[in-house]
Design an enzyme around this catalytic site. Structure first.
Site, short mmCIF file in Angstrom:
data_model
loop_
_atom_site.label_atom_id
_atom_site.label_comp_id
_atom_site.label_asym_id
_atom_site.label_seq_id
_atom_site.Cartn_x
_atom_site.Cartn_y
_atom_site.Cartn_z
N SER A 1 10.24 -49.54 1.29
CA SER A 1 10.29 -48.28 2.04
C SER A 1 9.10 -48.24 2.99
CB SER A 1 10.19 -47.10 1.06
OG SER A 1 10.04 -45.88 1.76
N TYR B 1 6.16 -42.05 -5.80
CA TYR B 1 7.06 -42.87 -4.98
C TYR B 1 6.25 -43.87 -4.15
CZ TYR B 1 11.03 -43.95 -1.88
OH TYR B 1 12.04 -44.59 -1.18
#
Ligand SMILES: NC(=O)c1ccc[n+]([C@@H]2O[C@H](COP(=O)([O-])OP(=O)(O)OC[C@H]3O[C@@H](n4cnc5c(N)ncnc54)[C@H](OP(=O)(O)O)[C@@H]3O)[C@@H](O)[C@H]2O)c1
Length: 242
Positions: free
Chosen positions: A142, A155
């Site tokens: 990501s 995250y």
């Protein structure tokens, strides 16, 4: 349904919707037989139906990658059912948007398990099978592995960790003849994004098919070229360097 003629076999985790589903459709078009995994069978069946409509073939492997032994079991089941493994796409993941002060250790452990421990364990168990076929690992990381966003401590930590793992594996697995790639997308229009950012408009985000196209590109590189990390962003976002 396993194909009669030998085909390249790709295992895609998190294939029940979103980016994993788009990758499944794209790799089916490239002639791969697909081993599809996620927790819920219903999502896998929907993905399989789309793949079958496009002439592709699938086997389904429901599994919760937060369970400590799930990765080893999944690779064993895929190899036993499909006859081998050419490509592992570590795509399953979870997002948590919460201030650090309110994030519990249980939440952190859950994200760590699915976003980082599972890719580590899946790649470890798959390695001898991938090496046998000069295969590849694709880690769907990501932009949160390269940047930092407030309220995404768990995250960002797991995605930074996944890119760290990707770097070491890209180096080490050369000796095994296995290529390792990371794709680092920014905002993509999927349930993950719409659940947490209700105000985002589809036209301002990337499509899951954009990420799938990147995976197809990486797998189609010549034996003489590779790409270790592929950052991608939605057009309105700030450019990503390094
Ligand atoms: N959407 C974005 O903007 C974006 C941007 C950058 C990177 N990514 C990354 O891309 C990947 C896919 O994201 P997405 O947007 O497609 O998310 P999504 O729509 O929420 O899909 C996530 C997939 O992972 C599966 N999954 C979740 N927890 C699991 C678990 N414990 N065990 C096994 N499977 C599990 C889900 O199926 P079940 O619920 O049935 O298990 C689903 O198939 C993730 O790694 C995400 O971090 C997404």
């Amino acid at each position: 349904m396993t194909p009669l003629s030998p085909a390249r076999i790709a295992l895609i985790t998190g294939a029940g919707r979103g980016i994993g589903r788009a990758i499944a459709r794209a790799l089916a078009q490239q002639g791969y037989h697909l081993a599809l995994s996620a927790r819920r069978r219903a999502g896998l069946e929907e993905t399989a139906a789309l793949v079958h409509d496009a002439g592709g073939t699938t086997d389904l492997f429901p599994a919760d990658l937060c369970e400590p032994d799930a990765a080893a079991r999944l690779i064993g089941d895929v190899v036993a059912t499909c006859g081998g493994l050419d490509v592992l796409v570590n795509n399953a993941g979870q997002l948590l948007v919460k201030p650090f002060a309110e994030t519990t250790l249980e939440e952190f452990d859950r994200l760590l398990a699915v976003n980082l421990r599972a890719p580590f364990a899946l790649t470890k168990t798959a390695l001898p099978h991938l090496a046998e076929r000069h295969g590849a690992v694709i880690n769907i990381a990501s932009s949160a592995g390269k940047r930092y966003y407030a309220n995404q401590s768990a995250y960002c930590a797991t995605k930074h960790g996944l890119l760290g793992l990707n770097k070491v594996l890209a180096k080490e697995l050369r000796a095994h003849g296995v290529r390792v790639h990371a794709v680092c997308p920014g905002g993509v229009y999927t349930e993950m994004t719409t659940q947490h950012q209700a105000n985002w408009r589809e036209e301002d985000l990337m499509s899951p098919h954009d990420v799938a196209a990147a995976v197809v590109y990486l797998l189609a590189l010549s034996p003489r070229a590779t790409v270790d990390e592929l950052p991608m962003r939605r057009v309105p976002a700030e450019p990503v360097w390094g």
